[in-house]
Design a protein around this motif. Structure first.
Motif, short mmCIF file in Angstrom:
data_model
loop_
_atom_site.label_atom_id
_atom_site.label_comp_id
_atom_site.label_asym_id
_atom_site.label_seq_id
_atom_site.Cartn_x
_atom_site.Cartn_y
_atom_site.Cartn_z
N TYR A 250 0.84 -1.20 0.00
CA TYR A 250 0.00 0.00 0.00
C TYR A 250 0.87 1.25 0.00
O TYR A 250 1.93 1.29 0.65
CB TYR A 250 -0.88 0.05 1.26
CG TYR A 250 -1.74 -1.17 1.46
CD1 TYR A 250 -3.04 -1.23 0.99
CD2 TYR A 250 -1.21 -2.28 2.12
CE1 TYR A 250 -3.82 -2.37 1.18
CE2 TYR A 250 -1.97 -3.42 2.31
CZ TYR A 250 -3.27 -3.45 1.84
OH TYR A 250 -4.03 -4.58 2.02
N ALA A 251 0.41 2.27 -0.70
CA ALA A 251 0.95 3.63 -0.58
C ALA A 251 -0.13 4.44 0.13
O ALA A 251 -1.23 4.62 -0.39
CB ALA A 251 1.25 4.22 -1.94
N ILE A 252 0.20 4.91 1.32
CA ILE A 252 -0.76 5.65 2.15
C ILE A 252 -0.32 7.10 2.18
O ILE A 252 0.75 7.43 2.71
CB ILE A 252 -0.82 5.05 3.57
CG1 ILE A 252 -1.28 3.59 3.48
CG2 ILE A 252 -1.73 5.87 4.46
CD1 ILE A 252 -1.17 2.83 4.78
N GLY A 253 -1.12 7.98 1.61
CA GLY A 253 -0.78 9.39 1.51
C GLY A 253 -1.20 9.93 0.16
O GLY A 253 -1.93 9.28 -0.59
N GLY A 254 -0.72 11.12 -0.16
CA GLY A 254 -1.08 11.73 -1.43
C GLY A 254 -0.27 12.98 -1.69
O GLY A 254 0.59 13.36 -0.88
#
Length: 419
Positions: A250-254
């Protein structure tokens, strides 16, 4: 004590998370103090600060000033853009001066380069106050010409420079920032909030992924989409893992900044995942709240910054949640953990080494458990938010008392600092 915080961003990056934690802890330590926050853009930071009882004002930057990005590593381009934004800067400076005059702070604490510069451009006599100026630095400066010039130009207007790590403090000395005006105070974490117990987010639902296979090990990188945060390194490492491992990533953020060029978009990173780790289940959650609930949903947290990390709030937060962390060694991040004791390390940008560390943790649940336990204990002992707030409170009072003593000697009067 009347403290005014100036922050350019309304989003929740590392510097904003640190400042939010500081304000919350100061509220508990000194409930009689007046805390104000002036932001240069609207966003979730305003709502979070208001919930803490902080007086919040949003004074939006003009668009051409907001888009003037700091962080450039060459002179090309930024000098011309800075010149074009000068009229807007002068107009904004007048509005900022009026706002400061109305608040009449004892301490002005700036928390980002645009505010460092704007506050330094306003002389104390221009807004009628005798305030103390504290410049809180969260980034390396020596290799960035715009920031370096801004700090040099404004250094005489600041009473104290605070670095968020010893590594950043050493870098500031090369600018140079006067040694006698420089100290380092590590960021802190609210250990009760960032704990193993509590709400857990459904990362699969947030990412639009199907239900995972039984026994899946969830590995996540929690970071803004800045290009140096190592998303591509993470993806390349995932591609090197044995296909037999039951892993979901997962990539969590933006993307959270107004300036472009230094951060990825969602579309760019989704395309990169298809290119660099095809066949790997990879989800993008976007920015999540509360972030501690995302840490609890992960089995392994990856920190993959390719440049030296000035500090690394994600590392502390994940350790506090008793999650095993793989850290990109170097910079201020090296001051947070002990390799093979409270976290594992990899060399910045080394996808193969990162893959080996991920595989170790995926295969060894006991190691995940022991690293998580020792990591949380280390954060509680060395990086708790109360200790950080106490250091800042002492600094504010020491500086304010010194300024008031000088004013007393010159004019026969002064105000008392209530510690």
């Amino acid at each position: 004590m009347n403290v005014l915080y100036l922050n350019p961003s309304g989003q929740m990056g590392g510097a904003e998370t640190s400042l939010s934690t500081l304000m919350e802890s100061l509220r508990e330590l000194h409930p009689d103090w007046r805390l104000s926050l002036l932001l240069a853009e609207a966003g979730p930071f305003a709502a979070r600060a208001a919930k803490l009882g902080v007086t919040v004002q949003v004074l939006p930057l003009p668009r051409n000033l907001a888009l003037l990005g700091c962080g450039a590593r060459s002179h090309s381009g930024w000098a011309w853009r800075a010149l074009r934004s000068l009229p807007a800067t002068l107009r904004y400076r007048t509005r900022l001066k009026t706002a400061i005059r109305e608040i009449r702070p004892d301490v002005i604490h700036t928390n980002g380069f645009k505010m460092h510069f704007l506050a330094a451009s306003i002389a104390r006599r221009e807004h009628g106050g005798g305030d103390v100026r504290v410049c809180h630095i969260h980034d390396y400066v020596s290799c960035r010409p715009l920031e370096r010039w801004l700090l040099k130009a404004g250094s005489k207007r600041y009473d104290q420079f605070v670095a968020n790590s010893n590594s950043v403090a050493a870098d500031l000395l090369t600018v140079p920032v006067p040694r006698e005006k420089l100290t380092s105070i590590h960021n802190g974490v609210e250990i009760e909030r960032f704990s193993p117990a509590g709400e857990t987010l459904d990362l699969d639902r947030l990412s639009g992924l199907p239900e995972a296979r039984p026994g899946v090990v969830r590995v996540g990188l929690v970071a803004a989409f800045a290009k140096w945060k190592g998303h591509i390194t993470f993806m390349r490492a995932l591609a090197l893992l044995p296909r037999s491992l039951n892993v979901r990533a997962y990539a969590i953020g933006g993307p959270i900044y107004q300036t472009s060029g230094s951060q990825y978009t969602f579309d760019e990173l989704r395309a990169a995942a298809k290119e660099h780790c095809p066949g790997v289940e990879f989800g993008f959650t976007g920015v999540v709240e509360p972030v501690q609930a995302a840490y609890r949903a992960l089995d392994i947290v990856v920190h993959a910054s390719t440049d030296p990390e000035p500090f690394g709030m994600v590392i502390l937060e994940a350790m506090a949640c008793r999650r095993p962390v793989i850290v990109s060694r170097g910079g201020g991040a090296a001051e947070i953990f002990e390799d093979e004791v409270t976290a594992l390390a990899h060399n910045p940008g080394d996808a193969a080494m990162l893959a080996r560390q991920i595989e170790r943790l995926v295969r060894d649940a006991g190691l995940r458990l022991s690293l998580g336990g020792r990591g949380r204990a280390a954060v509680a002992a060395q990086f708790n938010a109360g200790a950080m707030a106490a250091r800042f409170a002492g600094l504010y009072c020491e500086l304010a008392t010194g300024r008031q003593a000088g004013a007393y000697a010159r004019s026969g009067g002064g105000r008392k600092c209530f510690a």
